[in-house]
Design a protein around this motif. Structure first.
Motif: not given
Length: 488
Positions: A65, A145, A148-150, A153, A194, A474, A476
């Protein structure tokens, strides 16, 4: 899904290669610091059982990330970490959050050794007026962002309403962010960026980026690799004021003892000398602005609550000891107009209940990785069996490999404590370790995700990526990650 979890749980309990009185170690955090600690522990203590827990379903921390999508070579270390996770005496459990799924005191009860390596998941604040205006983000959020870190998102930074972004800071993270904003999207399309971010960058109106630093080019906190990359972006106009490149005797003294600072200064000087005096039509622009510190953020007249610029104070350098200079304000100000600000002024660690924490330094007080109870006032008063590694131990500095040396030091402290009898001997005090952890999580209805669940996510991402000529696409959102983890 719950049945699947239970059947896996029983398999995990029955599959054990260690005896009941083995050393039980829990590492919290599965980034480089966590994995290097696990690897070193497995090598140093034959028979030890090591469990790595992480709040995310995905392991590898900042390698996944934080490392920029156009730096795939830096991510190769994932192969090494995967081998650690697959070691017969090691287990990874994602979706387990320290503080809510399980407490620190729970872990200390279950394990002989707990190593906290969960890094820095928050940001330092500037503490200046207007910092809460829309359009101002931390660089960490922006990096999460585009990677693609959840948790980020839905950040959705507005890249369409302005042509100018200001980045506060001139370290490697600041340069990464500038590069992602300015690099041709055709070059990013084949990375693991992402997909929703790639679309946003393709539609971006940003053409001009300012990198603002409090001090001068001699003190710029980046490394040569990152600087070369951003200076090498195709068809980019780079602006560096000649006056900013004038060195003082104190600058010369600083550079004399630091090869990286010398090389960074040389690269900036060369870029200033070889660049054209004006950007050509349609050319993207990168402006290095030195000797400026933010004083306040300006609010737009047209749209209430939105940032429209940064009010900066000019600075000069003042010596505060041999080879060290700090920026001090001159009382002279100017405004930088922009519609987006990214603060790259440092990550910050977050404390958990029961953990001594130095709020000024943003680290856990420690002696070579041994956690010190700061309320005791006695530096020799260590918290038995509790250790730290990585950014939580030393602050958010260094490269991935820095964590290797950091882990070696922490594991050496664990070994010393075992040898000196500071840690209770495993035979006189058996601990339940993994078995106890899984039982506790089951009682609390928390579903831990093993490394095999990550392998399903990994496989799904690679499969989706192959359709778009990318190394991976990814997942996300938490929903998509958990869904892929549960696939048969």
């Amino acid at each position: 899904m719950m049945l699947q979890a239970r059947s896996w749980l029983s398999r995990a309990r029955s599959f054990s290669t260690v005896s009941n009185n083995s050393l039980r170690v829990c590492v919290v955090g599965s980034g480089p610091a966590g994995f290097y600690t696990a690897e070193k522990t497995l090598k140093t203590h034959q028979g030890a059982q090591v469990d790595i827990i992480d709040r995310l379903p995905t392991p590898f921390g900042l390698v996944r990330s934080g490392v920029a999508p156009d730096h795939p070579e830096t991510k190769i270390v994932i192969n090494q970490f995967s081998r650690v996770a697959q070691h017969e005496r090691c287990s990874f459990f994602g979706n387990v959050t320290l503080g809510s799924s399980i407490s620190l005191s729970d872990l200390r009860e279950l394990y002989h050794v707990v190593v906290l390596a969960y890094g820095s998941e928050s940001d330092r604040a500037l503490g200046i007026p207007g910092e809460d205006l829309m359009g101002i983000h931390s660089a960490r959020e922006f990096v999460w962002w585009y990677n693609g870190h959840p948790d980020c998102r839905n950040l959705d930074p507005d890249l369409k309403s302005t042509d100018t972004a200001v980045i506060l800071g001139q370290g490697n993270v600041a340069l990464d962010v500038a590069r992602i904003l300015l690099r041709p999207t055709s070059e990013l399309a084949t990375t693991d960026i992402a997909s929703h971010v790639l679309t946003a960058l393709e539609e971006s109106s940003i053409r001009k980026v300012y990198l603002v630093g409090r001090r001068g080019p001699v003190q710029a906190a980046c490394t040569t690799k990152e600087l070369r990359e951003v200076l090498g972006i195709k068809n980019l106009y780079v602006n560096i004021k000649e006056a900013d490149l004038v060195k003082t005797p104190a600058d010369e003294e600083e550079m004399k003892n630091n090869r990286i600072q010398r090389r960074v200064y040389e690269l900036l000087s060369k870029a200033a000398a070889s660049g054209s005096s004006q950007p050509s039509s349609g050319q993207r622009e990168l402006h290095f602005l030195f000797f400026r510190k933010p004083d306040s953020f300006l609010e737009s007249d047209e749209r209430s609550g939105l940032v429209s610029g940064v009010h900066v104070e000019k600075t000069v350098l003042k010596g505060v000891g041999p080879g060290k200079q700090i920026a001090v304000g001159t009382g002279e100000f100017e405004d930088l107009d922009c519609g987006m600000v990214l603060k790259s002024i440092g990550y910050k660690s977050v404390p958990v209940n029961g953990l001594p924490f130095d709020h000024n330094k943003g680290v856990v007080p420690n002696i070579r990785g041994r956690v010190v109870n700061d309320s005791s006032g006695d530096p020799t008063q260590v918290e038995t069996g509790l250790y730290v590694c990585g950014w939580l131990k030393r602050g958010p500095t260094g490269i991935i490999a820095t964590n290797l040396y950091c882990a070696e030091e922490t594991v050496a402290s664990i070994s010393e404590d075992l040898k000196r009898g500071v840690l209770k001997s495993t035979s006189s005090l058996p601990k339940s370790g993994r078995e106890g952890l899984l039982q506790l999580l089951e009682d609390r209805n928390v579903r831990p995700l093993p490394f095999s669940a990550w392998e399903k996510i990994d496989s799904e991402e690679k499969s989706l990526g192959s359709l778009r000529d990318k190394p991976r696409e990814k997942l996300t959102t938490w929903e998509d990650l958990l869904k892929a983890a549960a696939m048969k």
